[in-house]
Motif scaffolding. Sequence first.
Motif, mmCIF file in Angstrom:
data_model
loop_
_atom_site.group_PDB
_atom_site.id
_atom_site.type_symbol
_atom_site.label_atom_id
_atom_site.label_comp_id
_atom_site.label_asym_id
_atom_site.label_seq_id
_atom_site.Cartn_x
_atom_site.Cartn_y
_atom_site.Cartn_z
ATOM 1 N N LEU A 144 0.816 -1.209 0.000
ATOM 2 C CA LEU A 144 0.000 0.000 0.000
ATOM 3 C C LEU A 144 0.852 1.262 0.000
ATOM 4 O O LEU A 144 0.435 2.292 -0.536
ATOM 5 C CB LEU A 144 -0.986 -0.016 1.167
ATOM 6 N N GLU A 145 2.032 1.198 0.576
ATOM 7 C CA GLU A 145 2.952 2.338 0.476
ATOM 8 C C GLU A 145 3.306 2.626 -0.982
ATOM 9 O O GLU A 145 3.501 3.789 -1.371
ATOM 10 C CB GLU A 145 4.250 2.038 1.233
ATOM 11 N N SER A 146 3.363 1.573 -1.788
ATOM 12 C CA SER A 146 3.827 1.719 -3.170
ATOM 13 C C SER A 146 2.923 2.598 -4.018
ATOM 14 O O SER A 146 3.350 3.144 -5.031
ATOM 15 C CB SER A 146 3.947 0.340 -3.827
ATOM 16 N N VAL A 147 1.646 2.750 -3.607
ATOM 17 C CA VAL A 147 0.725 3.585 -4.388
ATOM 18 C C VAL A 147 0.533 4.956 -3.755
ATOM 19 O O VAL A 147 -0.205 5.789 -4.282
ATOM 20 C CB VAL A 147 -0.644 2.886 -4.573
ATOM 21 N N ASN A 148 1.169 5.185 -2.606
ATOM 22 C CA ASN A 148 1.144 6.489 -1.934
ATOM 23 C C ASN A 148 -0.266 7.066 -1.808
ATOM 24 O O ASN A 148 -0.561 8.156 -2.310
ATOM 25 C CB ASN A 148 2.052 7.480 -2.675
ATOM 26 N N PRO A 149 -1.166 6.362 -1.122
ATOM 27 C CA PRO A 149 -2.551 6.836 -1.029
ATOM 28 C C PRO A 149 -2.728 7.927 0.027
ATOM 29 O O PRO A 149 -1.916 8.058 0.945
ATOM 30 C CB PRO A 149 -3.310 5.581 -0.621
ATOM 31 N N ASP A 150 -3.804 8.698 -0.112
ATOM 32 C CA ASP A 150 -4.188 9.633 0.944
ATOM 33 C C ASP A 150 -4.912 8.897 2.066
ATOM 34 O O ASP A 150 -4.787 9.243 3.244
ATOM 35 C CB ASP A 150 -5.114 10.719 0.377
ATOM 36 N N VAL A 151 -5.693 7.894 1.666
ATOM 37 C CA VAL A 151 -6.498 7.119 2.609
ATOM 38 C C VAL A 151 -6.434 5.649 2.212
ATOM 39 O O VAL A 151 -6.359 5.324 1.026
ATOM 40 C CB VAL A 151 -7.977 7.583 2.600
ATOM 41 N N ILE A 152 -6.452 4.776 3.230
ATOM 42 C CA ILE A 152 -6.561 3.335 2.996
ATOM 43 C C ILE A 152 -7.916 2.900 3.538
ATOM 44 O O ILE A 152 -8.209 3.079 4.724
ATOM 45 C CB ILE A 152 -5.440 2.564 3.712
ATOM 46 N N ILE A 153 -8.759 2.354 2.669
ATOM 47 C CA ILE A 153 -10.123 1.989 3.048
ATOM 48 C C ILE A 153 -10.255 0.476 3.105
ATOM 49 O O ILE A 153 -9.798 -0.237 2.210
ATOM 50 C CB ILE A 153 -11.144 2.547 2.036
ATOM 51 N N SER A 154 -10.909 -0.001 4.171
ATOM 52 C CA SER A 154 -11.280 -1.411 4.247
ATOM 53 C C SER A 154 -12.766 -1.507 4.559
ATOM 54 O O SER A 154 -13.276 -0.779 5.416
ATOM 55 C CB SER A 154 -10.484 -2.139 5.330
ATOM 56 N N SER A 155 -13.435 -2.393 3.864
ATOM 57 C CA SER A 155 -14.865 -2.617 4.116
ATOM 58 C C SER A 155 -15.078 -3.803 5.047
ATOM 59 O O SER A 155 -16.201 -4.278 5.208
ATOM 60 C CB SER A 155 -15.605 -2.863 2.799
ATOM 61 N N CYS A 156 -13.991 -4.273 5.642
ATOM 62 C CA CYS A 156 -14.051 -5.351 6.647
ATOM 63 C C CYS A 156 -13.552 -4.789 7.970
ATOM 64 O O CYS A 156 -12.381 -4.401 8.075
ATOM 65 C CB CYS A 156 -13.189 -6.531 6.207
ATOM 66 N N PRO A 157 -14.382 -4.721 9.001
ATOM 67 C CA PRO A 157 -13.954 -4.157 10.290
ATOM 68 C C PRO A 157 -12.781 -4.900 10.922
ATOM 69 O O PRO A 157 -11.931 -4.280 11.566
ATOM 70 C CB PRO A 157 -15.201 -4.269 11.168
ATOM 71 N N THR A 158 -12.735 -6.212 10.740
ATOM 72 C CA THR A 158 -11.622 -6.976 11.296
ATOM 73 C C THR A 158 -10.316 -6.541 10.657
ATOM 74 O O THR A 158 -9.307 -6.318 11.342
ATOM 75 C CB THR A 158 -11.845 -8.484 11.085
ATOM 76 N N CYS A 159 -10.330 -6.417 9.332
ATOM 77 C CA CYS A 159 -9.135 -5.937 8.632
ATOM 78 C C CYS A 159 -8.806 -4.508 9.057
ATOM 79 O O CYS A 159 -7.640 -4.172 9.298
ATOM 80 C CB CYS A 159 -9.343 -5.989 7.122
ATOM 81 N N ALA A 160 -9.826 -3.663 9.141
ATOM 82 C CA ALA A 160 -9.599 -2.259 9.487
ATOM 83 C C ALA A 160 -8.966 -2.131 10.870
ATOM 84 O O ALA A 160 -8.032 -1.343 11.077
ATOM 85 C CB ALA A 160 -10.909 -1.480 9.424
ATOM 86 N N GLU A 161 -9.473 -2.909 11.824
ATOM 87 C CA GLU A 161 -8.909 -2.862 13.173
ATOM 88 C C GLU A 161 -7.482 -3.393 13.188
ATOM 89 O O GLU A 161 -6.597 -2.836 13.838
ATOM 90 C CB GLU A 161 -9.768 -3.678 14.145
#
Length: 721
Positions: free
Chosen positions: A543-560
């Motif tokens: 995910l660093e490789s695409v240099n995003p402003d935000v990282i979004i997850s639609s799975c709460p387990t993954c997000a946590e």
Amino acid sequence: MAERNLKQEIKAKLKDDIMQDALSRFADQYPGSRLKSYAGQDIEELRENLRCMKADAVEHIDELADKFEENVKARGGVVFRAKDGDAVKKFLIQICKENGVKRVVKSKSMASEEIHLNECFTENDIRVKETDLGEWMIAIAGQKPSHMVMPAIHLNRYQCAEMFEKELQEEVPGEDIPYMIQKARQTLRQEFLQADMGITGANFGIAENGAIGLVTNEGNARLVTTLPRIHVVLIGYEKLIPKTEDAAKILRLLPRNGTCQKMTSYMTLIDGPTPVMYKKDGQWVEENRKQYVILLDNGRLEAAHDPVMKQVYQCVRCASCLNVCPIWTLVGGHVYGHIYSGGIGAILTGLLNGIENFNQFSDLCIGCRTCTTVCPGKIPIPDLIDELRNRYVKKHGVPTMDKSFFDNVLNDRGLFHKLLLKAGSVGQAPFKSGKFIRHLPLFFAGMTKGRSLPTIADTPLRDRMAKLEKKNPSHPKKKVAFFSGCNTDFVFADTGENVVKVLQSLGMEVVYPMGQSCCGKPILGVGDRETGMKAAKRNIEALESVNPDVIISSCPTCAETLSETYEQLFKDDPEWGPRAKAFCAKVREFSSFVAEEYKAQGKLLPAAGGEKVTYHDSCHMKRGLGVFEEPRALLNATPGVELVEMKNCDKCCGMAGSFGMKYSEVSIPMLEEKVQNIKDTGATTCVVACPSCMMQIGGGLDNQNTGIKVKHIADVLAEKL
């Protein structure tokens, strides 16, 4: 414990209709009764005050113990510091011999259960009787407590009557509870009067004056401490507190959390020996009773000096964590470890009786975190269980199959897709019914008992992203990296598409780094941090490789996991620590991010009603991330949708990762309760924000042919674009 068959024990308890009825009724009544007892109180302030006091106490535990011993001795008591249970028993038997003790009465003490004290007395021909009514009954039955506060909660009145009949050798009517209580009083009164020694535990021990506190409802503890000529206090180091005023911090919470009372019937403080009259050589004499205070270690001091596990000292033994635990309320307390049950019991067993014993039933904590919302000491019980799992793995390793699967497959998504999911996509064909698999053959049949399974997506999300990314806005507001997680990528790929569509509708450029893998939660959950850290590094790099402003997850387990666990994993790593911290700061859960953007764009306004939908809060979503208002705001702002709340909307659906498959006999009853609560709302759709819950609840609704659909909130929002 090594010879126990936990699966068989669980199945037997699930068939115990009496226990099931007792625990389910209690579980329904407890939350409301507890809150009622706190009326007018700031619960969180009380909890924080207690946590701070207990946390400070453990930091000075050696100093407190010395001061407590000094003050007990100054008031005429004798203090013995016992390394373990054997030392306690040796000391007590010696006292009994020196003082001619033939009869002992006890008030409820979990520490005495922990070291099997009663058996020791019996083996030495000393009569011992429990005087707490619940303990008295289960001792007659040869059982151990199933609950720290209500030891006989698993029994009904007729079973209690059978125990009375066994002890009293007379018929006892089960319908007449007052009669049973009166008979118990009459019987136990003779035990009090004839006892040579009384043994109590302690709810707390005060260092500044050597006093102990006892909190009871039956008054038996006062008789145990008042009538016999010898009083023994068995107290663990974790019960020590600095000052008398600190006792108030416990007393404001313990009764409310333990029995839903503002105050128990009896609050007793004992600060040294007092005069007692007894017969000596046939004559009544008056002397000061002998007081012995035993400070029990048995692993407690090691825990006190452990930088992580010392948090267990914040426990006041109220058992509220059991009262709200969805697993305990199904299987009861006897299927757990050595003596203590529930999540806190798993931890105590690991610390006091060995990590091998802990490992046998650590899976019975599903990490729903409900216990953390009520614990008066604010103990992060699931986190401590994860820590002990990690220590077990360091000592004994990970099962070869688990390690090989995560090491060689999940960290190589291409291999995972090509070798497993392509084969699964073909293999599921004979058993598909729409988007579900309702029946599997042979030894796989148990997987579809009580629930259907979702089919594997024909085309995973990762293979759809090139086409979806072409629809990104030409002048995006932000660059969003989408971390899909396993289920969304390979099972609910359509939902993944809808996540992308909603984000694009908000003016976001959505990218999907192909190097991403599993978030690592499954392997972290079994205690393998080494493999979990490999997954974390892969994802951070991807995910660093695409240099995003935000990282979004639609799975709460993954997000946590991405937003919190990764930072903890690398907190002491000079290279990866800063990278993980920067990464974690960008992670957002889908619905909370969308609600924030909708509000900024003036879209988060109440809409007219329509189709009835209900909403299920996932455990990681509500209690892990603290997100529960945002999904409801989104639904209330969606045209054509009317939100109706279900009963116990935030109670675990029973999936809990691999738990749902490994312990399906427990998972399915949890699912059936959830399905019934959904049906009771009259809703035609159940909305979730978690793919795992989507899998579990959708499978339950399909299995029962309810006609009720399950949708991710992204699906609902995308339909209205």
